[in-house]
Design a protein around this motif. Structure first.
Motif, PDB file in Angstrom:
ATOM      1  N   GLN A  42       0.852  -1.183   0.000  1.00 36.00           N
ATOM      2  CA  GLN A  42       0.000   0.000   0.000  1.00 36.00           C
ATOM      3  C   GLN A  42       0.892   1.239   0.000  1.00 36.00           C
ATOM      4  N   ILE A  43       0.580   2.161  -0.899  1.00 38.35           N
ATOM      5  CA  ILE A  43       1.322   3.418  -0.999  1.00 38.35           C
ATOM      6  C   ILE A  43       0.437   4.523  -0.414  1.00 38.35           C
ATOM      7  N   ARG A  44       0.868   5.123   0.684  1.00 40.67           N
ATOM      8  CA  ARG A  44       0.092   6.191   1.329  1.00 40.67           C
ATOM      9  C   ARG A  44       0.388   7.503   0.609  1.00 40.67           C
ATOM     10  N   LEU A  45      -0.386   7.789  -0.407  1.00 46.13           N
ATOM     11  CA  LEU A  45      -0.124   8.972  -1.233  1.00 46.13           C
ATOM     12  C   LEU A  45      -0.567  10.254  -0.525  1.00 46.13           C
ATOM     13  N   PRO A  46       0.298  11.254  -0.438  1.00 49.02           N
ATOM     14  CA  PRO A  46      -0.085  12.533   0.168  1.00 49.02           C
ATOM     15  C   PRO A  46      -1.169  13.234  -0.648  1.00 49.02           C
ATOM     16  N   PRO A  47      -1.968  14.086  -0.009  1.00 45.24           N
ATOM     17  CA  PRO A  47      -3.036  14.814  -0.724  1.00 45.24           C
ATOM     18  C   PRO A  47      -2.527  15.584  -1.949  1.00 45.24           C
ATOM     19  N   LYS A  48      -1.339  16.167  -1.851  1.00 40.23           N
ATOM     20  CA  LYS A  48      -0.810  16.932  -2.998  1.00 40.23           C
ATOM     21  C   LYS A  48      -0.541  16.009  -4.194  1.00 40.23           C
ATOM     22  N   ALA A  49      -0.118  14.777  -3.932  1.00 40.38           N
ATOM     23  CA  ALA A  49       0.119  13.826  -5.020  1.00 40.38           C
ATOM     24  C   ALA A  49      -1.208  13.422  -5.668  1.00 40.38           C
TER      25      ALA A  49
END
Length: 481
Positions: free
Chosen positions: A394-401
């Protein structure tokens, strides 16, 4: 002018609905970059030989002699090939109707179906009927035959685990059925929740869908988990209660990397449970030469076995198989060799066992290396690969990404995987291609790159991921929870 039959706008709508992420946008972009001279590591598909796994010697010796039977007449053949490979080649040629260039029965060669039945009997402790075994061009062809037989229209639903292997979503779309998802629980090591299954069936029925079958993938693809005995019993009881056919995708049964949960077939558990369940639940099980320590993907050898399927239905499935005339004969011979390998005392036994063990031991080490590597990365969490050939972090993508992905017109995990591909040459499959919970993002990679290359690959991934997170995080330490 009226559109022609093969103009896009007049194509079968079911064909247009088919999506197959394993050979989708990421793969196509990777192929373009490769043509431009960039080194690409294709971890998008479980294709062991393409990533450097050497073929096992004995089956290739046998198939070489079967493909060129004139070698058997050469007085020097014994100087090049061991006696047991020569004997086995003669055996398989005697089963054919004129060598490898001749069609076989549409279910496959009877002699090899007998070998498969004997293998299943040894594995499960219950005899198997070769008349209920169909040999196929890989397991995928068998899955498609059975789904095509089950699905009548768009009101017929098939329960499929999510994340799922895209074969199932693609085939269900192609045949005009409805996929009914049941979600595996990532925080419980991709475990099953029977209540979740019941809820999925209830929701489907509320929409007017008749749920007719359930798919399990054991060990899991893309999730790599192994089902326990209690899991399998729960699933079989559920199928009995809900009157569902169980489709057991067991193609990774040789790929086990831990000792707590060995592979146990759905068929063995079903028959262990006794009547009425053992006599009532309809089961179709699938296996292949493409996986395990064989990895012979290009040979296209597979089978399915039917349990508790009425004779009239078996006849109809035979009729569908007959449309293709014959599964490929070399693939059938590979299957025979897989289910009936060299035995203790045979000339080739020691070499065969040594090669097989080396492959499985290396895969076990690579499973640990990849899981540990992902878990050392910022905003990445990954369950251990208990079986199969894949890691599904699982990749916890930041909101900006996520926002940047939307601006680029991309699904967030596709955006991440494309950036990874461009920066490192590592070709993966975004989790959205397998299905995942809303707002959660993954990628799938095989554990198949050569063991000696694995540290460099994981270092390259970590460097990319750190730089990506640095670019898109508002502050360091974005939550992993």
């Amino acid at each position: 002018m009226l559109p022609k039959a093969l103009d896009y706008e007049s194509l079968n709508e079911n064909v247009k609905k088919v999506a197959y992420a394993v050979r989708g946008e990421l793969y196509l972009r990777a192929s373009e970059l490769q043509k431009e001279g960039k080194k690409i590591i294709f971890t998008n598909v479980g294709n062991p030989h393409a990533l450097g796994q050497k073929p096992l010697t004995f089956p290739r010796q046998v198939i070489a002699l079967c493909q060129a039977p004139f070698l058997l007449d050469d007085p020097n053949v014994g100087l090049v090939f061991p006696a047991d490979a020569i004997a086995r080649a003669k055996h398989y040629l005697s089963l054919t109707m004129g060598g490898l260039g001749a069609y076989s029965d549409s279910r496959g060669l009877p002699g090899i179906r007998n070998e498969v039945a004997e293998f299943i009997g040894r594995r499960d402790g219950y005899p198997s009927n070769p008349e209920l075994i169909f040999l196929t061009d890989g397991a995928s062809k068998g899955v498609m035959q059975i789904l095509n037989t089950i699905i009548r229209d768009d009101k017929d639903g098939i329960l499929v685990p999510v994340p799922q292997y895209p074969l199932y979503s693609a085939a269900i779309s192609l045949f005009g059925g409805s996929l009914v998802p049941y979600y595996l629980e990532e925080t419980a090591n991709w475990g099953l929740d029977i209540n979740n299954l019941r809820q999925s069936v209830a929701q489907a029925r509320f929409k007017g869908i008749t749920v007719r079958a359930m798919v399990i993938i054991n060990p899991g693809n893309p999730t790599g988990q192994c089902l326990s005995i209690s899991n399998l019993k729960e699933l079989l009881r559920f199928c009995f209660q809900e009157n569902l056919v169980l489709l057991a995708d067991e193609v990774y049964q040789q790929n086990i990397y831990q000792d707590e949960r060995p592979f146990i077939s759905a068929r063995k558990i079903l028959l262990d449970m006794g009547p009425p369940i053992s006599k009532e639940v309809q089961l179709v099980s699938f296996h292949t030469v493409s996986k395990g320590y064989w990895g012979e993907c290009g040979q296209r050898g597979g089978y399915f076995e039917m349990t508790n399927i009425p004779p009239q239905s078996v006849e109809e499935i035979y009729k569908v198989a007959s449309i293709s005339l014959s599964p490929n004969v070399p693939g059938q011979i590979f299957l025979g060799l897989m289910v009936n390998p060299p035995k203790p005392g045979d000339i080739s036994y020691l070499k065969f066992v040594t090669e097989s063990k080396a492959i499985l031991d290396s895969l076990r080490r690579r499973a640990h290396m990849m899981t540990d590597g992902f878990n050392s990365c910022r905003n990445v969490v990954c369950n251990f690969t208990e079986g199969a050939m894949y890691s599904f972090p699982q990749i916890r993508l930041p909101p900006k990404a996520i926002e940047a992905a939307k601006k680029a017109g991309k699904v967030p995990d596709v955006f991440y995987c494309l950036k990874l591909l461009e920066a490192t040459g590592i070709s993966t499959v975004p989790g959205s291609g397998f299905g995942q919970k809303e707002g959660v993002f993954h990628l799938r990679t095989t554990i198949l790159p050569a063991e000696e290359d694995m540290p460099a690959i994981m270092t390259s991934f970590k460097k990319f991921n750190d730089e990506f997170m640095e670019q898109y995080e508002d502050h360091k330490g974005y939550s992993r929870i």
